[in-house]
Write an enzyme that holds these catalytic residues in place. Structure first.
Site, short mmCIF file in Angstrom:
data_model
loop_
_atom_site.label_atom_id
_atom_site.label_comp_id
_atom_site.label_asym_id
_atom_site.label_seq_id
_atom_site.Cartn_x
_atom_site.Cartn_y
_atom_site.Cartn_z
N GLU A 99 50.26 31.00 20.75
CA GLU A 99 51.30 32.04 20.45
C GLU A 99 51.48 32.23 19.07
O GLU A 99 51.81 33.51 18.87
CB GLU A 99 52.54 31.22 21.03
CG GLU A 99 52.47 31.18 22.56
CD GLU A 99 52.35 32.31 23.49
OE1 GLU A 99 52.66 33.60 23.08
OE2 GLU A 99 51.95 32.34 24.72
N SER A 375 41.68 51.31 65.85
CA SER A 375 42.10 52.39 66.54
C SER A 375 43.51 52.93 65.92
O SER A 375 43.78 53.97 66.24
CB SER A 375 42.01 52.53 67.84
OG SER A 375 40.60 52.38 68.25
#
Length: 795
Positions: A99, A375
């Site tokens: 960091e 469908s």
């Protein structure tokens, strides 16, 4: 040139130079003053450092549609504050290495790191590297809003410098380790060590520390429970950073990398009955630009569309009931319930596995899957566009016949052809061939454009897509289908489905996030598709989803299974809507095999789930029927001839169909079909018929020759016998025998000719029958319903 002239020229140059210097100085002075004033104004607006905020950052809160708090965004908060003195130096270094490697050297803002980050962003693209220090991250997570603006960065830097002057490095690192979010409800390093490893911070190993140090950047994305492989890569990056900055040796780094994550984890999770909905809220906010860290630590108040009653009921039926018997635990389902008029998501059924609900950000079968829609895509890619762009009526006639495209032969679910059928009948009974032929009638990209208007962006649109046979590049989720179908129920207006209405920041800023309404289609298209889909539920393939007294429309869908499975499918869908709610349901297995597939019995579950959830959502509200717009005209058609019915047409021969107002009413039916759609199949059929006739003629001629040869041989033998017995009467006897044989031969030829004519007549009648319009008699709806139920799905 004289000396006087040269001196004058020199003086003029000196004056211009002095003027330039003064002007430049004044410009820079002005910019400095303006910049200073602006920076001062920004700094003046910065919040004051608060001891309480630094020690206890606020988690974000989730509210339901009625403004009631339902949960913290991280579920049940788990905090276990630790002292920096209890954190091993290797654990501290793991966080510093990944960091803020220069944490011990800077004064809150690392100018060298900012310059490096700027260079990396220019070379690799914006966002390649960040320049924030640990101190700045503490300030951002505890005091500032998440927007990425210049003013926020200035305030962040200012407060970071202030913080460095007020607190020691150990105090700042302790605040950081106690406030960052690690996922699964764990705030701070102490809680994370317990949640992931069930141990104290002081007992963490280098490998465990590296794993935890990699999480704060993206707690969900690097989640070791959900994404172990990604978490391993992230842990190894942290270990490499520790080695690079000389916090550990190369041998220690290699040893830590060889430890399997699964052997380290001992997760303890908390259950949240709304977790799947909250998971989607987080995903939606990240997609809209919110930083994940801010969602957990920023003290945001997040107002959502959640209907807690509908969500609780959805959770209940997803686990299985007496009316919904799931075949096994591996059988999956995904459900989305949303408001038809606004696109607001009311409930999400993302996974029916109870254990998965304990894991935040687990896989969501309602929002994450990309499956073939079967469908259910027909109103979106076929019939909807045909009405929208070609203004077809619901009585538009389409010939259901043998269809072959590029060597691929298409079939209906029942293996039969049905001759001329209306668009309504084709959709209600879910015939495939009329859907493909309708798709082929559309101009280039019209189908794709219509789908895109409904939030479904497709890479391709091949003929197989017309019946839901999508390729690997495309796929649909229940969330996609719910959003698209809702537009049919909302007079053609589309809302992108959304779960968050607004976000309130601690600064008081309110950010609205509802989706905006767009016109996806004309109102006549929406109503005509809806009217046909109502028949799907009333008498077609979707009768199992019918809810008595509730005006609704919907469509079923199944997809073909892999080879080896003859009596089942891969996916089973039902998508339906009322004017108030829309629900999309998918069911199936993660992976389909000969052992795991959706049987015909299991295909019913998608319709049963829809029925249960829609019934519950609609039980306490008045649901009106769909209203026919002025752009649609009802026309009574004489089914015997396709003309507008007259006063003399028997009621049994009348069908009411919908036409776009202003289009020509039918005086006779002439089907509009492109010759290219099935020309090859027609030619093949004619060729086969001709070949059959030739073969039959050859066979008959061969038979005649054989009979004639046999007759000649019989005559010769007979003559020989008679000649031996009575030479005198041989000639007369032969003549007597010859006549019957001729008669027999003539009779045989007449019989063959009669059979040939009969066969040709039969073929001609069969051919004519295929081209005839539907029979005058209405089908027996009870028998039709029974047939539909037996076939399960008309796809």
């Amino acid at each position: 040139m004289s000396k006087v002239t040269m001196k004058r020229s020199t003086r003029r140059k000196q004056k211009r130079f002095i003027k330039f210097i003064v002007t430049t100085f004044l410009i820079f002075l002005s910019l400095f003053i303006i910049g200073g004033i602006s920076l001062f104004a920004l700094i003046q607006d910065a919040p004051e450092l608060s001891e309480d905020h630094l020690q206890n950052p606020s988690t974000s809160v989730i509210y339901d549609k009625d403004g009631k708090k339902v949960a913290n965004i991280a579920g049940i908060e788990h905090r276990l504050p630790i002292s920096i003195d209890d954190v091993p130096i290797e654990v501290q270094n793991a966080f510093i290495a990944i960091e803020d490697a220069r944490f011990q050297k800077h004064s809150g803002v690392d100018l060298k790191r900012i310059a490096g980050a700027l260079l990396a962003n220019l070379e690799e693209g914006w966002g390649a590297e960040g320049g924030s220090t640990i101190t700045q991250q503490v300030v951002k997570n505890t005091h500032l809003s998440p927007e990425k603006t210049f003013s926020r960065k200035v305030q962040e830097a200012y407060l970071a410098v202030q913080m460095e002057q007020k607190y020691s490095k150990d105090q700042i690192l302790e605040m950081y380790l106690n406030t960052i979010y690690f996922g699964h409800g764990a705030y701070g390093l102490g809680a994370a060590a317990e949640v992931y490893f069930n141990k104290d911070v002081s007992d963490l190993t280098v490998s465990e520390a590296a794993l935890l140090a990699g999480l704060p950047q993206r707690p969900s994305g690097y989640d070791p429970i959900k994404y172990p492989e990604v978490a391993v890569d992230r842990r190894d990056i942290v270990l490499s950073a520790m080695e690079k900055h000389h916090f550990i040796s190369s041998e220690e780094a290699e040893e830590a990398k060889n430890i399997e994550i699964e052997s380290m984890l001992s997760p303890k999770q908390e259950n949240n009955s709304y977790q799947e909905f909250i998971d989607y809220v987080i995903e939606e906010l990240i997609r809209k630009g919110f930083e994940e860290n801010q969602l957990y630590n920023g003290g945001l108040e997040i107002y959502t569309t959640l209907d807690t009653d509908a969500q609780s009921f959805t959770n209940e039926v997803m686990t299985g009931t007496d009316t919904i018997p799931f075949p096994d635990e591996a059988f999956k389902a995904g459900v989305v319930l949303m408001d038809t008029k606004t696109g607001a998501i009311r409930a999400i059924g993302g996974n029916r596995d109870p254990e998965s609900k304990e894991i935040q950000r687990g896989f969501n079968f309602a929002t994450d899957i990309k499956r073939q829609p079967g469908s259910t895509i027909k109103p979106i890619l076929d019939y909807g566009p045909a009405i929208e762009y070609n203004k077809w009526s619901t009585y538009q006639q389409i010939k259901d016949e043998n269809l072959e495209i590029d060597g691929k032969e298409f079939k209906n679910y029942d293996g039969s052809f049905h001759g001329m059928v209306s668009m309504r009948e084709a959709l209600v009974k879910s015939y495939n061939i009329p859907a493909i032929k309708t798709f082929l009638e559309l101009e280039d990209d019209q189908a794709k454009q219509f789908a895109a208007n409904l939030g479904i962006d497709l890479e391709h649109a091949y003929p197989s897509y017309a019946i839901g046979g999508f390729g690997d590049e495309d796929g649909i989720s229940p969330l996609d289908m719910a959003g698209a179908y809702a537009a049919f129920g909302n007079n053609g207006k589309y809302h992108e489905p959304y779960a968050v209405t607004k976000v309130e920041h601690p600064t008081g800023e309110v950010q609205p996030l509802q989706s905006e309404e767009i016109k996806a289609m004309n109102d006549y298209t929406a109503y005509m598709v809806t009217d046909m889909l109502k028949d799907v539920v009333e008498e077609g393939t979707g009768t199992l989803a019918k809810i008595d007294g509730l005006p609704m429309a919907g469509k079923t869908g199944t997809t073909n299974p892999p080879e080896g499975i003859t009596n089942g499918s891969t996916d089973s869908w039902f998508v339906g809507y009322t004017r108030e709610y829309t629900a999309a349901v998918w069911t199936g297995y993660e992976t389909t095999s000969t052992e795991q597939f959706v049987s015909q019995e299991d295909a019913r579950i998608s319709r049963l789930l829809f029925k249960e959830i829609m019934s519950h959502a609609s039980q306490d509200i008045e649901t009106a029927d769909f209203t026919k717009p002025a752009s649609v005209e009802e026309v009574k058609i004489d089914m015997r001839n396709g003309k507008v019915a007259s006063n003399y047409t028997p009621s049994s021969s009348i069908v009411t169909e919908l036409f776009v107002k202003g289009t020509t009413m039918p005086t006779e039916y002439i089907p509009v079909q492109k010759n290219t759609t099935n020309e090859k199949a027609k030619q093949q059929k004619e060729k086969a018929k001709e070949q059959k006739q030739i073969e039959k003629k050859n066979e008959q001629e061969k038979k005649k020759e054989e009979e004639k040869k046999e007759k000649t041989e019989n005559e010769a033998n007979h003559k020989k016998e008679k000649q031996q017995s009575n030479d005198k009467n041989a000639s007369n006897h032969d003549k007597k025998e010859e006549k019957p044989d001729e008669d027999t031969n003539n009779k045989s030829e007449q019989k063959d000719k009669k059979e040939e004519n009969k066969e040709d007549s039969k073929e001609e009648n069969d051919s004519n029958q295929t081209e005839q319009p539907d029979s005058d008699e209405e089908p027996n709806k009870e028998d039709e319903s029974k047939k539909t139920d037996e076939n399960e799905e008309g796809d």
